[in-house]
Motif scaffolding. Structure first.
Motif, mmCIF file in Angstrom:
data_model
loop_
_atom_site.group_PDB
_atom_site.id
_atom_site.type_symbol
_atom_site.label_atom_id
_atom_site.label_comp_id
_atom_site.label_asym_id
_atom_site.label_seq_id
_atom_site.Cartn_x
_atom_site.Cartn_y
_atom_site.Cartn_z
ATOM 1 N N PRO A 133 0.805 -1.233 0.000
ATOM 2 C CA PRO A 133 0.000 0.000 0.000
ATOM 3 C C PRO A 133 0.834 1.277 0.000
ATOM 4 O O PRO A 133 0.344 2.330 -0.402
ATOM 5 N N CYS A 134 2.082 1.190 0.443
ATOM 6 C CA CYS A 134 2.914 2.396 0.551
ATOM 7 C C CYS A 134 3.536 2.796 -0.789
ATOM 8 O O CYS A 134 4.028 3.920 -0.934
ATOM 9 N N VAL A 135 3.529 1.883 -1.764
ATOM 10 C CA VAL A 135 4.147 2.188 -3.054
ATOM 11 C C VAL A 135 3.449 3.350 -3.773
ATOM 12 O O VAL A 135 4.127 4.296 -4.211
ATOM 13 N N PRO A 136 2.118 3.352 -3.909
ATOM 14 C CA PRO A 136 1.486 4.489 -4.583
ATOM 15 C C PRO A 136 1.636 5.797 -3.819
ATOM 16 O O PRO A 136 1.568 6.865 -4.422
ATOM 17 N N LEU A 137 1.851 5.738 -2.517
ATOM 18 C CA LEU A 137 2.090 6.965 -1.751
ATOM 19 C C LEU A 137 3.385 7.621 -2.215
ATOM 20 O O LEU A 137 3.435 8.819 -2.512
ATOM 21 N N GLY A 138 4.456 6.819 -2.304
ATOM 22 C CA GLY A 138 5.729 7.345 -2.794
ATOM 23 C C GLY A 138 5.616 7.813 -4.236
ATOM 24 O O GLY A 138 6.185 8.836 -4.624
ATOM 25 N N HIS A 139 4.869 7.049 -5.042
ATOM 26 C CA HIS A 139 4.698 7.392 -6.447
ATOM 27 C C HIS A 139 3.998 8.747 -6.613
ATOM 28 O O HIS A 139 4.344 9.539 -7.491
ATOM 29 N N ALA A 140 3.028 9.012 -5.737
ATOM 30 C CA ALA A 140 2.295 10.286 -5.807
ATOM 31 C C ALA A 140 3.263 11.460 -5.635
ATOM 32 O O ALA A 140 3.179 12.463 -6.353
ATOM 33 N N ASP A 159 4.818 26.010 -25.162
ATOM 34 C CA ASP A 159 4.172 27.319 -25.234
ATOM 35 C C ASP A 159 2.698 27.282 -24.867
ATOM 36 O O ASP A 159 2.160 28.253 -24.354
ATOM 37 N N GLU A 160 2.036 26.151 -25.131
ATOM 38 C CA GLU A 160 0.595 26.096 -24.919
ATOM 39 C C GLU A 160 0.266 25.475 -23.554
ATOM 40 O O GLU A 160 1.110 24.817 -22.941
ATOM 41 N N ALA A 161 -1.005 25.687 -23.137
ATOM 42 C CA ALA A 161 -1.463 25.082 -21.884
ATOM 43 C C ALA A 161 -1.708 23.589 -22.123
ATOM 44 O O ALA A 161 -2.258 23.201 -23.157
ATOM 45 N N VAL A 162 -1.301 22.772 -21.163
ATOM 46 C CA VAL A 162 -1.439 21.324 -21.302
ATOM 47 C C VAL A 162 -2.172 20.761 -20.085
ATOM 48 O O VAL A 162 -2.227 21.393 -19.021
ATOM 49 N N ILE A 163 -2.716 19.556 -20.258
ATOM 50 C CA ILE A 163 -3.400 18.880 -19.158
ATOM 51 C C ILE A 163 -2.358 18.479 -18.105
ATOM 52 O O ILE A 163 -1.346 17.871 -18.446
ATOM 53 N N PRO A 164 -2.590 18.797 -16.846
ATOM 54 C CA PRO A 164 -1.619 18.429 -15.802
ATOM 55 C C PRO A 164 -1.771 16.969 -15.395
ATOM 56 O O PRO A 164 -2.219 16.650 -14.284
ATOM 57 N N THR A 165 -1.386 16.070 -16.311
ATOM 58 C CA THR A 165 -1.538 14.630 -16.033
ATOM 59 C C THR A 165 -0.722 14.204 -14.816
ATOM 60 O O THR A 165 -1.062 13.210 -14.163
ATOM 61 N N GLN A 166 0.342 14.974 -14.506
ATOM 62 C CA GLN A 166 1.143 14.631 -13.315
ATOM 63 C C GLN A 166 0.285 14.742 -12.057
ATOM 64 O O GLN A 166 0.327 13.868 -11.176
ATOM 65 N N LEU A 167 -0.495 15.817 -11.961
ATOM 66 C CA LEU A 167 -1.337 16.021 -10.777
ATOM 67 C C LEU A 167 -2.490 15.015 -10.744
ATOM 68 O O LEU A 167 -2.876 14.540 -9.671
ATOM 69 N N ILE A 168 -3.025 14.712 -11.927
ATOM 70 C CA ILE A 168 -4.116 13.731 -11.983
ATOM 71 C C ILE A 168 -3.617 12.381 -11.489
ATOM 72 O O ILE A 168 -4.264 11.705 -10.679
ATOM 73 N N GLU A 169 -2.442 11.981 -11.985
ATOM 74 C CA GLU A 169 -1.905 10.681 -11.558
ATOM 75 C C GLU A 169 -1.527 10.703 -10.082
ATOM 76 O O GLU A 169 -1.706 9.693 -9.389
ATOM 77 N N ALA A 170 -1.010 11.824 -9.591
ATOM 78 C CA ALA A 170 -0.678 11.909 -8.165
ATOM 79 C C ALA A 170 -1.940 11.724 -7.317
ATOM 80 O O ALA A 170 -1.946 10.984 -6.327
ATOM 81 N N GLY A 171 -3.028 12.371 -7.727
ATOM 82 C CA GLY A 171 -4.294 12.229 -7.001
ATOM 83 C C GLY A 171 -4.829 10.807 -7.041
ATOM 84 O O GLY A 171 -5.284 10.262 -6.023
ATOM 85 N N LEU A 172 -4.742 10.180 -8.225
ATOM 86 C CA LEU A 172 -5.226 8.800 -8.344
ATOM 87 C C LEU A 172 -4.365 7.842 -7.528
ATOM 88 O O LEU A 172 -4.855 6.873 -6.940
ATOM 89 N N TYR A 196 -3.177 -0.171 -10.798
ATOM 90 C CA TYR A 196 -2.307 0.833 -11.409
ATOM 91 C C TYR A 196 -2.260 0.674 -12.920
ATOM 92 O O TYR A 196 -2.190 1.655 -13.664
ATOM 93 N N ALA A 197 -2.304 -0.572 -13.396
ATOM 94 C CA ALA A 197 -2.284 -0.813 -14.843
ATOM 95 C C ALA A 197 -3.482 -0.134 -15.514
ATOM 96 O O ALA A 197 -3.343 0.465 -16.586
ATOM 97 N N ILE A 198 -4.644 -0.209 -14.882
ATOM 98 C CA ILE A 198 -5.842 0.455 -15.434
ATOM 99 C C ILE A 198 -5.650 1.966 -15.447
ATOM 100 O O ILE A 198 -5.912 2.642 -16.456
ATOM 101 N N ILE A 199 -5.187 2.498 -14.311
ATOM 102 C CA ILE A 199 -4.966 3.952 -14.202
ATOM 103 C C ILE A 199 -4.000 4.416 -15.285
ATOM 104 O O ILE A 199 -4.246 5.384 -16.014
ATOM 105 N N ARG A 200 -2.887 3.723 -15.399
ATOM 106 C CA ARG A 200 -1.851 4.144 -16.336
ATOM 107 C C ARG A 200 -2.299 4.027 -17.787
ATOM 108 O O ARG A 200 -2.030 4.895 -18.612
ATOM 109 N N PHE A 201 -3.007 2.936 -18.096
ATOM 110 C CA PHE A 201 -3.468 2.719 -19.471
ATOM 111 C C PHE A 201 -4.366 3.876 -19.908
ATOM 112 O O PHE A 201 -4.221 4.416 -21.010
ATOM 113 N N LEU A 202 -5.280 4.264 -19.029
ATOM 114 C CA LEU A 202 -6.225 5.335 -19.381
ATOM 115 C C LEU A 202 -5.544 6.702 -19.421
ATOM 116 O O LEU A 202 -5.804 7.517 -20.302
ATOM 117 N N LEU A 203 -4.650 6.945 -18.455
ATOM 118 C CA LEU A 203 -3.981 8.254 -18.416
ATOM 119 C C LEU A 203 -3.076 8.485 -19.623
ATOM 120 O O LEU A 203 -2.847 9.620 -20.029
#
Lengths: 86, 250
Positions: B123-130, B161-174, B203-210
């Motif tokens: 359970p601690c692995v996704p905490l570090g990953h976030a 130059d352009e605005a992008v989706i903050p996938t880093q924050l989305i994945e951190a939250g997930l 995590y495989a589901i999360i990553r595949f979709l992200l």
């Protein structure tokens, strides 16, 4: 094992704080120092020195990680190559 | 984007700081949970060191394989030129695979069974990953596709130059949600034994979709999916096979 851990921990600290460009060496050495320190703590006769080695190795590893990983990530991002923690 | 902060007169890189914070928090929590369950903390510390060491090595190796020419990298290393090692990034899945191999190595070195620590450690692995993904946000890497929406973030110092989706924050939250879910599962006797495949499949589901939201082209592609998506599919199917075999033998 305790002495080896202490020696490796000191090397990791030196790499992290003073030897620019060798942080990746310090990180590897720090990991080995942590392993030896943890195993050395299981023996009562070497627990004290193993603990000291463990602490030095952990601090050295963390310092090396902060500097080395950040440089790798920042270089990759800022040079346009991106894909740090992909 | 905030690659560096200034603390006590020193320049501290945020990506490394986030990664170190994640490592310390997740390792500390794993050790605390193992101790509460009566486990040998010293052996687990050695195993965690193996996981972290092999994980970082695996993450680096997969990045070099996917984003660089491996033959050119080997030629540079043979000349004593470590620039490729110093300037290249990391791939989480390489870290995950390396970490699993590191766990096996740690089990061999310490002579303890890894099963007894799974419920404490996994359970601690996704905490570090976030925290690692927060570091990506500060460093300006692993960003998403361009967007005109309200969630768009600019990373000018990363040359975008352009605005992008903050996938880093989305994945951190997930990942934080996954951390809480795994903590709950680890306390349930019927799910505790399968906590590792449950984490890998989730995590495989999360990553595949992200990956469909990702916009950084440097990550590798094969056919119509990214390398990480292919790994996600293989991981998910492998875990299903593993769990069904375990169920049959039980």
């Amino acid at each position: 094992m305790g002495v080896a851990s202490l020696v490796l921990g000191i090397i990791a600290l030196l790499c992290g704080f003073f030897l620019a460009g060798l942080q990746w060496v310090g990180a590897i050495v720090g990991v080995i120092g942590i392993i030896l320190g943890a195993l050395g703590r299981k023996k009562p006769e070497s627990k004290g020195i193993a603990t000291a080695g463990l602490v030095c190795s952990i601090i050295g590893f963390i310092v090396c990680i902060i500097i080395y990983v950040a440089c790798a990530g920042a270089c990759a991002a800022l040079s346009g190559a991106a894909g740090s923690l992909s | 984007m905030l690659p560096y902060i200034h603390l006590f007169g020193k320049v501290i890189p945020m990506y490394g700081l986030c990664m170190a914070t994640g490592l310390l928090l997740s390792s500390g929590l794993a050790l605390w949970r193992a101790r509460a369950e009566g486990g040998d903390v010293n052996s687990l510390l050695a195993i965690i060191a193996c996981i972290v060491g092999c994980g970082i090595g695996g993450a680096k190796l997969l990045y070099l394989l996917v984003s660089c020419d491996p033959r050119e990298v080997l030629r540079e290393l043979a000349r004593g030129d470590f620039t490729a090692l110093a300037n290249s990034g990391f791939v989480f899945y390489g870290g995950l695979i390396g970490g699993l191999l590191g766990a096996l190595l740690g089990g061999r070195i310490t002579g303890v069974s890894l099963r007894q620590y799974c419920a404490a450690v996994v359970p601690c692995v996704p905490l570090g990953h976030a925290f690692g993904r927060l570091g990506c946000f500060f460093a300006g890497c692993c960003y998403g596709r361009a967007t005109d929406g309200p969630l768009g973030v600019h990373f000018p110092a990363a040359g975008i130059d352009e605005a992008v989706i903050p996938t880093q924050l989305i994945e951190a939250g997930l990942n934080l949600c996954l951390f809480l879910l795994l903590l709950r599962w680890a306390d349930q006797s019927d799910r505790r034994a399968t906590i590792l495949p449950r984490y890998l499949m989730s995590y495989a589901i999360i990553r595949f979709l992200l990956e469909f939201l990702r916009g950084d082209e440097i990550r590798g592609f094969f056919a119509f999916l990214s390398v990480s998506q292919w790994i996600s599919v293989a991981l998910f199917l492998g875990c299903i096979l593993w769990m069904s075999r375990n169920r049959r033998s039980a």
